[in-house]
Write a protein that holds these residues in place. Structure first.
Motif, PDB file in Angstrom:
ATOM      1  N   LYS A  84      -3.564   6.624  -6.890  1.00  0.00           N
ATOM      2  CA  LYS A  84      -2.545   6.209  -6.237  1.00  0.00           C
ATOM      3  C   LYS A  84      -2.321   4.690  -5.931  1.00  0.00           C
ATOM      4  N   GLY A  85      -3.359   4.132  -6.261  1.00  0.00           N
ATOM      5  CA  GLY A  85      -3.518   2.828  -6.037  1.00  0.00           C
ATOM      6  C   GLY A  85      -2.745   2.026  -4.718  1.00  0.00           C
ATOM      7  N   ALA A  86      -1.891   1.245  -5.094  1.00  0.00           N
ATOM      8  CA  ALA A  86      -1.036   0.690  -4.043  1.00  0.00           C
ATOM      9  C   ALA A  86      -0.207   1.474  -2.879  1.00  0.00           C
ATOM     10  N   PHE A  87       0.116   2.554  -3.734  1.00  0.00           N
ATOM     11  CA  PHE A  87       1.237   3.522  -3.106  1.00  0.00           C
ATOM     12  C   PHE A  87       0.378   4.594  -2.133  1.00  0.00           C
ATOM     13  N   SER A  88      -0.974   4.528  -2.157  1.00  0.00           N
ATOM     14  CA  SER A  88      -1.612   5.701  -1.443  1.00  0.00           C
ATOM     15  C   SER A  88      -1.292   5.714   0.135  1.00  0.00           C
ATOM     16  N   GLY A  89      -1.324   6.631   0.479  1.00  0.00           N
ATOM     17  CA  GLY A  89      -0.839   6.764   1.873  1.00  0.00           C
ATOM     18  C   GLY A  89      -2.282   6.543   2.812  1.00  0.00           C
ATOM     19  N   GLU A  90      -3.487   7.082   2.280  1.00  0.00           N
ATOM     20  CA  GLU A  90      -4.618   7.310   2.666  1.00  0.00           C
ATOM     21  C   GLU A  90      -4.964   5.708   3.100  1.00  0.00           C
ATOM     22  N   ARG A  91      -4.908   4.788   2.250  1.00  0.00           N
ATOM     23  CA  ARG A  91      -4.975   3.457   2.485  1.00  0.00           C
ATOM     24  C   ARG A  91      -4.385   2.879   3.496  1.00  0.00           C
ATOM     25  N   GLU A  94      -5.525   4.217   6.909  1.00  0.00           N
ATOM     26  CA  GLU A  94      -6.794   3.528   7.167  1.00  0.00           C
ATOM     27  C   GLU A  94      -6.663   2.105   7.722  1.00  0.00           C
ATOM     28  N   LYS A  95      -5.715   1.185   7.175  1.00  0.00           N
ATOM     29  CA  LYS A  95      -5.320   0.010   7.568  1.00  0.00           C
ATOM     30  C   LYS A  95      -4.840  -0.058   8.898  1.00  0.00           C
ATOM     31  N   TRP A  96      -3.954   1.059   9.232  1.00  0.00           N
ATOM     32  CA  TRP A  96      -3.217   0.953  10.435  1.00  0.00           C
ATOM     33  C   TRP A  96      -4.109   1.430  11.512  1.00  0.00           C
ATOM     34  N   LYS A  97      -5.161   2.179  11.255  1.00  0.00           N
ATOM     35  CA  LYS A  97      -6.142   2.640  12.429  1.00  0.00           C
ATOM     36  C   LYS A  97      -7.153   1.102  12.603  1.00  0.00           C
TER      37      LYS A  97
ATOM     38  N   ARG B 176      10.616 -10.548  -8.467  1.00  0.00           N
ATOM     39  CA  ARG B 176      10.204  -8.919  -8.737  1.00  0.00           C
ATOM     40  C   ARG B 176       8.877  -8.670  -8.044  1.00  0.00           C
ATOM     41  N   GLY B 177       8.202  -9.574  -7.676  1.00  0.00           N
ATOM     42  CA  GLY B 177       6.810  -9.211  -6.794  1.00  0.00           C
ATOM     43  C   GLY B 177       7.155  -8.780  -5.531  1.00  0.00           C
ATOM     44  N   ILE B 178       8.182  -9.400  -5.000  1.00  0.00           N
ATOM     45  CA  ILE B 178       8.425  -9.037  -3.395  1.00  0.00           C
ATOM     46  C   ILE B 178       9.219  -7.798  -3.508  1.00  0.00           C
ATOM     47  N   LYS B 179       9.943  -7.379  -4.541  1.00  0.00           N
ATOM     48  CA  LYS B 179      10.546  -6.109  -4.414  1.00  0.00           C
ATOM     49  C   LYS B 179       9.511  -5.103  -4.785  1.00  0.00           C
ATOM     50  N   GLN B 180       8.458  -5.353  -5.407  1.00  0.00           N
ATOM     51  CA  GLN B 180       7.571  -4.329  -5.748  1.00  0.00           C
ATOM     52  C   GLN B 180       6.654  -4.388  -4.438  1.00  0.00           C
ATOM     53  N   THR B 181       6.351  -5.330  -3.849  1.00  0.00           N
ATOM     54  CA  THR B 181       5.610  -5.331  -2.418  1.00  0.00           C
ATOM     55  C   THR B 181       6.230  -4.369  -1.543  1.00  0.00           C
ATOM     56  N   LEU B 182       7.487  -4.421  -1.255  1.00  0.00           N
ATOM     57  CA  LEU B 182       8.271  -3.693  -0.342  1.00  0.00           C
ATOM     58  C   LEU B 182       8.499  -2.211  -0.806  1.00  0.00           C
ATOM     59  N   THR B 183       8.779  -1.821  -2.042  1.00  0.00           N
ATOM     60  CA  THR B 183       8.379  -0.710  -2.588  1.00  0.00           C
ATOM     61  C   THR B 183       7.353  -0.051  -2.341  1.00  0.00           C
ATOM     62  N   GLU B 184       6.072  -0.750  -2.632  1.00  0.00           N
ATOM     63  CA  GLU B 184       4.773  -0.125  -2.426  1.00  0.00           C
ATOM     64  C   GLU B 184       4.639   0.308  -0.866  1.00  0.00           C
ATOM     65  N   TYR B 187       6.761   3.308   0.254  1.00  0.00           N
ATOM     66  CA  TYR B 187       6.229   4.739  -0.226  1.00  0.00           C
ATOM     67  C   TYR B 187       4.815   5.044   0.051  1.00  0.00           C
ATOM     68  N   SER B 188       4.158   4.123   0.529  1.00  0.00           N
ATOM     69  CA  SER B 188       2.753   4.339   0.998  1.00  0.00           C
ATOM     70  C   SER B 188       2.987   4.606   2.548  1.00  0.00           C
ATOM     71  N   TRP B 189       3.725   4.148   3.210  1.00  0.00           N
ATOM     72  CA  TRP B 189       4.213   4.528   4.660  1.00  0.00           C
ATOM     73  C   TRP B 189       4.659   5.674   4.724  1.00  0.00           C
ATOM     74  N   GLN B 190       5.566   6.274   3.847  1.00  0.00           N
ATOM     75  CA  GLN B 190       6.144   7.646   3.604  1.00  0.00           C
ATOM     76  C   GLN B 190       4.949   8.532   3.472  1.00  0.00           C
ATOM     77  N   ASP B 191       3.856   8.273   2.675  1.00  0.00           N
ATOM     78  CA  ASP B 191       2.815   9.147   2.431  1.00  0.00           C
ATOM     79  C   ASP B 191       2.023   9.229   3.511  1.00  0.00           C
ATOM     80  N   ALA B 192       1.742   8.190   4.136  1.00  0.00           N
ATOM     81  CA  ALA B 192       0.762   8.087   5.364  1.00  0.00           C
ATOM     82  C   ALA B 192       1.388   8.983   6.396  1.00  0.00           C
ATOM     83  N   GLN B 193       2.645   9.027   6.460  1.00  0.00           N
ATOM     84  CA  GLN B 193       3.257   9.855   7.653  1.00  0.00           C
ATOM     85  C   GLN B 193       3.031  11.365   7.326  1.00  0.00           C
TER      86      GLN B 193
END
Lengths: 103, 246
Positions: A84-91, A94-97, B176-184, B187-193
């Motif tokens: 998942k890399g940068a898109f991983s929810g686990e990471r 972890e960072k939030w915790k 482009r990098g800024i947009k990439q960071t915000l997208t990441e 999506y990772s926030w949604q996954d974390a939820q």
């Protein structure tokens, strides 16, 4: 590979613009929709769709520049083989915790 | 007095004087100048067009005088050196569309002297406010580059377009990098939820603390470890943005 030379002019006619053909042909200009048409020919603006530009508060004091010095070599992120890399929810969790968990 | 009349009134000529009923016409010696035509210039010519013969291009002037005909109109100063200087506010916002106030555009050398774009890894360290400001800084820089390209073409200034395009490309890579960071982040926030729903340590219902670390609950003398972690973690999180700050 090129299209047939004989068709060139006929094919160019098909590149329509907003003023061409009869009614029923709609072609936008890339500005996006901001509402809907009424059946009487009017237009109602949906303010949720209208774009607004929010100026950042610290813009006049911002020291950041669009460029970075070339002396710092560009480095890619390391995710230790995580698919998942940068898109991983686990990471993220972890960072939030670590940083934010205990208020 | 007309010479004719003078001659006639001489004593020698009085015998050959004209008849007395003609005297009034001889005495009225006013100069008469009559136009060739007896009609005055008609405001309504034959085709009823009041603008007939009136041209701004040929500067004929109007057929009839108007109220401002007697007012002397200001004349344009054709020599640019003799014109009065226009006062410009040094803090005007429009100056931000140019790199410098002294000259209309950057030299190609100045345009070429830029760094590289931000990498996504560097941008991941940045807060929302920083990214927001950086995006607007990039937009303003692109506006500046675009304005100067237009000026370069208008004034036919010469070289510099290639360097400007290279600069613009780097700014766009940053954006482009800024947009990439915000997208990441999103999506990772949604996954974390989703993951947090199944995580026993996390409780996002709103009742009680959101995060209850498992170690603290299980082991009693973990307080020392926790305080150590508490002091370590803020340092490491602060060190990271400073090390990568530009």
């Amino acid at each position: 590979m090129k299209p047939t030379q004989a068709l060139a002019k006929r094919v160019t006619r098909l590149a329509l613009n907003t003023k061409s053909t009869n009614k029923g042909y709609y072609k936008g200009t890339g500005t996006g929709s901001t509402g809907w048409h009424t059946k009487h020919g009017g237009y109602i603006i949906d303010w949720e769709k209208v774009r607004t530009y929010v100026v950042p508060e610290g813009l006049s004091n911002c020291k950041l520049s669009p460029f970075v010095t070339k002396k710092i070599r560009p480095q890619k992120g390391r995710f230790e083989g995580d698919p998942k890399g940068a898109f991983s929810g686990e990471r993220y969790l972890e960072k939030w915790k670590q940083e934010n968990g205990e208020d | 007095m007309r010479p004719v009349v003078r001659r006639l009134l001489r004593p020698s000529q009085l015998q050959n004087a004209p008849p007395t009923f003609l005297l009034p016409s001889l005495l009225n010696t006013s100069q008469q100048s009559s136009p060739f035509s007896s009609t005055s210039s008609n405001p309504y010519p034959r085709d009823m067009n009041r603008e007939r013969g009136v041209s701004t291009q040929r500067r004929t002037g109007l057929r009839q005088p108007v109220s401002i005909s007697k007012t002397p109109l200001p004349k344009p100063v054709l020599d640019p050196k003799k014109r009065s200087k226009v006062e410009v506010d040094p803090d005007h916002g429009l100056w931000q569309f140019f790199h410098s106030k002294e000259k209309p555009m950057n030299t190609p050398e100045e345009d070429h002297a830029h760094g590289r774009a931000w990498t996504v890894e560097e941008l991941r360290q940045k807060s929302w406010e920083d990214l927001h400001s950086l995006w607007w800084v990039c937009c303003k820089e692109r506006n500046r580059i675009s304005t100067e390209s237009y000026e370069r073409q208008r004034l036919d200034a010469g070289y510099g377009d290639a360097e400007a395009r290279g600069r613009d490309a780097q700014v766009r890579v940053t954006m482009r990098g800024i947009k990439q960071t915000l997208t990441e982040r999103y999506y990772s926030w949604q996954d974390a939820q989703q993951i947090a729903k199944t995580d026993t340590e996390v409780d996002l219902s709103g009742e009680g603390p959101a995060y209850t670390p498992m170690d603290y609950v299980e082991e009693g003398d973990v307080l020392e470890e926790e305080t150590q972690l508490g002091t370590e973690v803020p340092l490491s999180s602060e060190a990271k943005p400073e090390a990568k700050a530009v």
